[in-house]
Design a protein around this motif. Structure first.
Motif, short mmCIF file in Angstrom:
data_model
loop_
_atom_site.label_atom_id
_atom_site.label_comp_id
_atom_site.label_asym_id
_atom_site.label_seq_id
_atom_site.Cartn_x
_atom_site.Cartn_y
_atom_site.Cartn_z
N HIS A 43 0.83 -1.20 0.00
CA HIS A 43 0.00 0.00 0.00
C HIS A 43 0.86 1.25 0.00
O HIS A 43 1.59 1.51 0.95
CB HIS A 43 -0.92 0.02 1.22
CG HIS A 43 -1.90 -1.10 1.23
ND1 HIS A 43 -3.07 -1.05 0.51
CD2 HIS A 43 -1.87 -2.31 1.83
CE1 HIS A 43 -3.72 -2.19 0.71
NE2 HIS A 43 -3.03 -2.97 1.48
N CYS A 66 -4.36 4.82 -3.59
CA CYS A 66 -3.40 3.82 -3.13
C CYS A 66 -3.03 2.92 -4.30
O CYS A 66 -3.82 2.73 -5.24
CB CYS A 66 -4.01 3.01 -1.99
SG CYS A 66 -2.85 1.82 -1.29
N CYS A 119 -2.99 -0.13 -4.29
CA CYS A 119 -3.82 -1.33 -4.29
C CYS A 119 -5.11 -1.11 -5.07
O CYS A 119 -5.87 -2.04 -5.31
CB CYS A 119 -4.15 -1.75 -2.85
SG CYS A 119 -5.38 -0.73 -2.03
N TRP A 149 -7.33 1.37 -4.20
CA TRP A 149 -8.27 2.11 -3.36
C TRP A 149 -8.19 3.60 -3.66
O TRP A 149 -7.12 4.14 -3.93
CB TRP A 149 -7.92 1.84 -1.89
CG TRP A 149 -8.69 2.69 -0.91
CD1 TRP A 149 -9.90 2.41 -0.37
CD2 TRP A 149 -8.26 3.94 -0.36
NE1 TRP A 149 -10.25 3.43 0.48
CE2 TRP A 149 -9.27 4.37 0.51
CE3 TRP A 149 -7.13 4.73 -0.53
CZ2 TRP A 149 -9.20 5.55 1.23
CZ3 TRP A 149 -7.03 5.93 0.18
CH2 TRP A 149 -8.06 6.33 1.05
N HIS A 192 -6.67 4.58 5.62
CA HIS A 192 -6.67 3.41 4.73
C HIS A 192 -5.49 2.51 5.05
O HIS A 192 -5.63 1.30 5.15
CB HIS A 192 -6.62 3.86 3.27
CG HIS A 192 -6.31 2.71 2.35
ND1 HIS A 192 -7.19 1.68 2.13
CD2 HIS A 192 -5.21 2.43 1.62
CE1 HIS A 192 -6.63 0.81 1.29
NE2 HIS A 192 -5.43 1.23 0.97
ZN LIG Z 1 -4.11 0.21 -0.26
#
Ligand SMILES: [Zn+2]
Length: 61
Positions: free
Chosen positions: A10, A25, A27, A29, A47
């Motif tokens: 992340h 992010c 990932c 997000w 987060h």
């Molecule tokens: Zn993330």
């Protein structure tokens, strides 16, 4: 920037869109659009915290 390696999968960044700022992010997000970058950073922090907790939990039986 050498902070990337310490954050694991992340890595959050803040993006500005018009007068809004939002956190993103690696990932996938994305945080909600905020009026201030500080808010977006806080979202990113939250987060990272929740993602870290979720991963720790998921790895435990
Ligand atoms: Zn993330």
């Amino acid at each position: 920037m050498h902070e990337q390696s310490a954050t694991g999968p992340h890595h959050t960044t803040t993006t500005e869109r018009g007068s809004f700022a939002l956190a993103r992010c690696t990932c996938g997000w994305t945080g909600p659009a905020r009026r201030s970058r500080d808010r977006a950073r806080a979202d990113a922090d939250a987060h990272l915290t929740t993602a870290d907790t979720a991963e720790t939990r998921a790895s435990q039986p």
